[in-house]
Write a protein that holds these residues in place. Structure first.
Motif, PDB file in Angstrom:
ATOM      1  N   GLY A  16      54.613  -9.297   0.224  1.00 17.03           N
ATOM      2  CA  GLY A  16      55.311  -8.025   0.328  1.00 17.03           C
ATOM      3  C   GLY A  16      54.566  -6.940   1.077  1.00 17.03           C
ATOM      4  N   ALA A  17      55.321  -5.920   1.477  1.00 16.99           N
ATOM      5  CA  ALA A  17      54.791  -4.794   2.249  1.00 16.99           C
ATOM      6  C   ALA A  17      54.938  -3.497   1.470  1.00 16.99           C
ATOM      7  CB  ALA A  17      55.526  -4.676   3.585  1.00 16.99           C
ATOM      8  N   VAL A  18      53.889  -2.700   1.467  1.00 14.57           N
ATOM      9  CA  VAL A  18      53.883  -1.397   0.798  1.00 14.57           C
ATOM     10  C   VAL A  18      53.920  -0.299   1.856  1.00 14.57           C
ATOM     11  CG1 VAL A  18      52.578   0.183  -0.678  1.00 14.57           C
ATOM     12  CG2 VAL A  18      52.603  -2.265  -1.184  1.00 14.57           C
ATOM     13  N   LEU A  19      54.787   0.678   1.639  1.00 10.12           N
ATOM     14  CA  LEU A  19      54.843   1.873   2.468  1.00 10.12           C
ATOM     15  C   LEU A  19      54.193   3.016   1.705  1.00 10.12           C
ATOM     16  CD1 LEU A  19      55.985   3.379   5.009  1.00 10.12           C
ATOM     17  CD2 LEU A  19      57.987   3.915   3.593  1.00 10.12           C
ATOM     18  N   VAL A  20      53.199   3.659   2.304  1.00 11.87           N
ATOM     19  CA  VAL A  20      52.491   4.773   1.677  1.00 11.87           C
ATOM     20  C   VAL A  20      52.843   6.065   2.415  1.00 11.87           C
ATOM     21  CG1 VAL A  20      50.232   5.795   1.207  1.00 11.87           C
ATOM     22  CG2 VAL A  20      50.590   3.341   0.853  1.00 11.87           C
ATOM     23  N   VAL A  21      53.397   7.009   1.678  1.00 12.20           N
ATOM     24  CA  VAL A  21      53.649   8.352   2.192  1.00 12.20           C
ATOM     25  C   VAL A  21      52.771   9.278   1.363  1.00 12.20           C
ATOM     26  CG1 VAL A  21      55.368  10.092   2.773  1.00 12.20           C
ATOM     27  CG2 VAL A  21      56.031   7.676   2.660  1.00 12.20           C
ATOM     28  N   ALA A  22      51.637   9.650   1.885  1.00  9.36           N
ATOM     29  CA  ALA A  22      50.642  10.369   1.089  1.00  9.36           C
ATOM     30  C   ALA A  22      49.709  11.147   1.999  1.00  9.36           C
ATOM     31  CB  ALA A  22      49.826   9.383   0.235  1.00  9.36           C
ATOM     32  N   GLY A  23      49.014  12.102   1.394  1.00 12.90           N
ATOM     33  CA  GLY A  23      48.005  12.852   2.115  1.00 12.90           C
ATOM     34  C   GLY A  23      48.594  13.848   3.097  1.00 12.90           C
ATOM     35  N   GLY A  24      47.729  14.462   3.837  1.00 13.26           N
ATOM     36  CA  GLY A  24      48.098  15.484   4.803  1.00 13.26           C
ATOM     37  C   GLY A  24      46.832  16.109   5.345  1.00 13.26           C
ATOM     38  N   ARG A  58      44.533   1.236   0.212  1.00 13.77           N
ATOM     39  CA  ARG A  58      43.537   0.202  -0.061  1.00 13.77           C
ATOM     40  C   ARG A  58      43.774  -0.423  -1.436  1.00 13.77           C
ATOM     41  NH1 ARG A  58      38.287   2.396   1.750  1.00 13.77           N
ATOM     42  NH2 ARG A  58      38.994   1.603   3.763  1.00 13.77           N
ATOM     43  N   ALA A  59      44.162   0.379  -2.418  1.00 12.88           N
ATOM     44  CA  ALA A  59      44.456  -0.152  -3.746  1.00 12.88           C
ATOM     45  C   ALA A  59      45.637  -1.111  -3.701  1.00 12.88           C
ATOM     46  CB  ALA A  59      44.732   0.990  -4.716  1.00 12.88           C
ATOM     47  N   ALA A  60      46.663  -0.781  -2.916  1.00  9.30           N
ATOM     48  CA  ALA A  60      47.824  -1.663  -2.804  1.00  9.30           C
ATOM     49  C   ALA A  60      47.431  -3.017  -2.232  1.00  9.30           C
ATOM     50  CB  ALA A  60      48.889  -0.999  -1.934  1.00  9.30           C
ATOM     51  N   LEU A  61      46.574  -3.020  -1.234  1.00  5.14           N
ATOM     52  CA  LEU A  61      46.115  -4.278  -0.655  1.00  5.14           C
ATOM     53  C   LEU A  61      45.235  -5.049  -1.632  1.00  5.14           C
ATOM     54  CD1 LEU A  61      45.316  -3.177   3.010  1.00  5.14           C
ATOM     55  CD2 LEU A  61      47.234  -4.596   2.247  1.00  5.14           C
ATOM     56  N   ASP A 103      45.430   8.419  -7.292  1.00  6.36           N
ATOM     57  CA  ASP A 103      45.937   7.837  -6.051  1.00  6.36           C
ATOM     58  C   ASP A 103      45.745   6.320  -6.059  1.00  6.36           C
ATOM     59  OD1 ASP A 103      46.117  10.534  -5.496  1.00  6.36           O
ATOM     60  OD2 ASP A 103      44.447  10.543  -4.071  1.00  6.36           O
ATOM     61  N   VAL A 104      44.603   5.885  -6.571  1.00  7.20           N
ATOM     62  CA  VAL A 104      44.331   4.454  -6.678  1.00  7.20           C
ATOM     63  C   VAL A 104      45.329   3.796  -7.628  1.00  7.20           C
ATOM     64  CG1 VAL A 104      42.652   2.722  -7.438  1.00  7.20           C
ATOM     65  CG2 VAL A 104      41.892   4.694  -6.099  1.00  7.20           C
ATOM     66  N   LEU A 105      45.579   4.421  -8.775  1.00  2.82           N
ATOM     67  CA  LEU A 105      46.531   3.861  -9.733  1.00  2.82           C
ATOM     68  C   LEU A 105      47.917   3.732  -9.107  1.00  2.82           C
ATOM     69  CD1 LEU A 105      47.417   2.925 -12.542  1.00  2.82           C
ATOM     70  CD2 LEU A 105      47.661   5.341 -13.177  1.00  2.82           C
ATOM     71  N   ALA A 106      48.364   4.756  -8.407  1.00  2.33           N
ATOM     72  CA  ALA A 106      49.675   4.704  -7.764  1.00  2.33           C
ATOM     73  C   ALA A 106      49.746   3.554  -6.761  1.00  2.33           C
ATOM     74  CB  ALA A 106      49.971   6.035  -7.076  1.00  2.33           C
ATOM     75  N   GLY A 107      48.678   3.360  -5.989  1.00  2.00           N
ATOM     76  CA  GLY A 107      48.649   2.264  -5.032  1.00  2.00           C
ATOM     77  C   GLY A 107      48.665   0.899  -5.687  1.00  2.00           C
ATOM     78  N   LEU A 108      47.948   0.754  -6.787  1.00  2.00           N
ATOM     79  CA  LEU A 108      47.956  -0.519  -7.511  1.00  2.00           C
ATOM     80  C   LEU A 108      49.365  -0.874  -7.976  1.00  2.00           C
ATOM     81  CD1 LEU A 108      44.768  -0.246  -9.778  1.00  2.00           C
ATOM     82  CD2 LEU A 108      45.051  -1.691  -7.756  1.00  2.00           C
ATOM     83  N   ILE A 109      50.042   0.090  -8.579  1.00  2.00           N
ATOM     84  CA  ILE A 109      51.395  -0.169  -9.086  1.00  2.00           C
ATOM     85  C   ILE A 109      52.327  -0.560  -7.947  1.00  2.00           C
ATOM     86  CG2 ILE A 109      53.381   0.857 -10.260  1.00  2.00           C
ATOM     87  CD1 ILE A 109      51.367   2.645 -11.791  1.00  2.00           C
ATOM     88  N   ALA A 110      52.243   0.148  -6.825  1.00  2.00           N
ATOM     89  CA  ALA A 110      53.075  -0.196  -5.673  1.00  2.00           C
ATOM     90  C   ALA A 110      52.738  -1.587  -5.142  1.00  2.00           C
ATOM     91  CB  ALA A 110      52.903   0.846  -4.574  1.00  2.00           C
ATOM     92  N   GLY A 111      51.462  -1.941  -5.142  1.00  4.47           N
ATOM     93  CA  GLY A 111      51.066  -3.267  -4.684  1.00  4.47           C
ATOM     94  C   GLY A 111      51.637  -4.371  -5.550  1.00  4.47           C
ATOM     95  N   PHE A 112      51.624  -4.171  -6.854  1.00 10.65           N
ATOM     96  CA  PHE A 112      52.190  -5.183  -7.755  1.00 10.65           C
ATOM     97  C   PHE A 112      53.705  -5.279  -7.586  1.00 10.65           C
ATOM     98  CE2 PHE A 112      48.344  -4.166 -10.557  1.00 10.65           C
ATOM     99  CZ  PHE A 112      47.635  -5.265 -10.089  1.00 10.65           C
ATOM    100  N   MET A 113      54.375  -4.159  -7.357  1.00 13.40           N
ATOM    101  CA  MET A 113      55.819  -4.208  -7.142  1.00 13.40           C
ATOM    102  C   MET A 113      56.149  -4.924  -5.841  1.00 13.40           C
ATOM    103  SD  MET A 113      57.582  -0.787  -8.742  1.00 13.40           S
ATOM    104  CE  MET A 113      56.858   0.411  -7.621  1.00 13.40           C
TER     105      MET A 113
END
Length: 298
Positions: free
Chosen positions: A29-37, A49-52, A233-243
């Motif tokens: 699967g592919a994760v799309l990250v919309v974050a930062g600025g 990086r957490a999603a990967l 931010d890491v936690l959010a990425g982990l959850i998205a990676g698992f989804m």
């Protein structure tokens, strides 16, 4: 209602979707990250990086043109998608078909970490939810809805969204004081989950997970060092990676919370109880996943 304990035994009874022996990046699967600025560009790096590290196969990051080079250098695994920027140099909401182009290749989305607390991130999240009604999403920080937006957010969320507020964000979300939230974090998590038809991860020394139906879990396994910039931010990425790998929103939240806390415990043991960095958390994840996944169900 009782509250179950989120522990390794629970995860062993709800394993992540099985991958084929020769799985490729498409299957994971592919994760799309919309974050930062402009102010916090590193949030996209931490979440991506957490999603990967959670096992997602591909990563796409939305950023402004002026940040394409810097982010590409520190996150070479990601495909970079550039959006217009606001007068404050933040990511601007795409117009018209632009929103469809962003989410077309995604299997999950994480939106909000490190973004400025203005209306644009909330509109961005809502636009993605409207354009892709079945796409799993993690909504965090600046993208969390305001109380006045609860009704439309609930209709669009429909159980496929994970919200990850800390106490201050939960207070804004429910139009309460931070003290009221801290006094009853479980009740607040259940209230928000029901109102917004989303899985809610109420972050804190004890983290609570609640579903729209009122089911809830508690995880007391975090350590003080996790209360540091970028940890959420890491936690959010982990959850998205698992989804992205095919886990349901609830299962992804449970695995994300447990593995995130376990990574903190490992760093606390190896480096010291305080002072480890959010950027060091993702590197602990692959080994922890192997350990938890190979543990026998009791």
């Amino acid at each position: 209602m009782t509250v179950a304990v989120l522990d390794a035994e629970l995860l062993a009874s709800t394993p992540l979707p099985r991958l084929s022996p020769n799985s490729d990046k498409e299957e994971r699967g592919a994760v799309l990250v919309v974050a930062g600025g402009a102010a916090v560009p590193g949030a996209a790096v931490l979440a991506g990086r957490a999603a990967l590290r959670a096992g997602a196969g591909k990563l796409q990051v939305v950023t402004t043109r002026r940040l394409l080079g810097p982010l590409g250098a520190v996150l070479p695994e990601a495909g970079m998608l550039h959006a217009r920027e606001t007068r404050r140099l933040e990511i601007a909401l795409p117009s018209g078909p632009g929103i469809f182009a962003l989410g077309a290749q995604a299997d999950s989305v994480v939106i909000g970490p490190g973004m400025a607390h203005r209306k644009t991130p909330r509109l961005f999240a809502r636009s993605l939810m409207e354009a892709f009604p079945f796409l799993p999403m993690v909504v965090d920080a600046a993208a969390l809805p305001s109380p006045s937006e609860a009704e439309i957010f609930s209709r669009l969320a429909n159980g496929r969204v994970v919200l990850t507020p800390h106490a201050g964000e939960m207070a804004r979300l429910l139009d309460l004081s931070r003290e009221e939230v801290l006094a009853e974090p479980l009740a607040m998590a259940r209230d928000a989950a029901g109102r917004l038809r989303s899985v809610v991860v109420m972050k804190g020394p004890v983290t609570f997970i609640a579903t729209p139906s009122g089911l809830a879990w508690r995880h007391p396994g975090g350590v003080a060092g996790l209360a540091t910039s970028g940890s959420g931010d890491v936690l959010a990425g982990l959850i998205a990676g698992f989804m992205a790998r095919g886990a349901s929103p609830l299962q992804a939240a449970q695995w994300g919370v447990y593995i995130h806390a376990a990574a903190g415990r490992r760093l606390a043991s190896n480096l010291g109880s305080l002072g480890f960095l959010a950027s060091e958390l993702p590197d602990q994840v692959p080994g922890l996943l192997d350990e938890v996944s190979s543990a026998p169900e009791r």
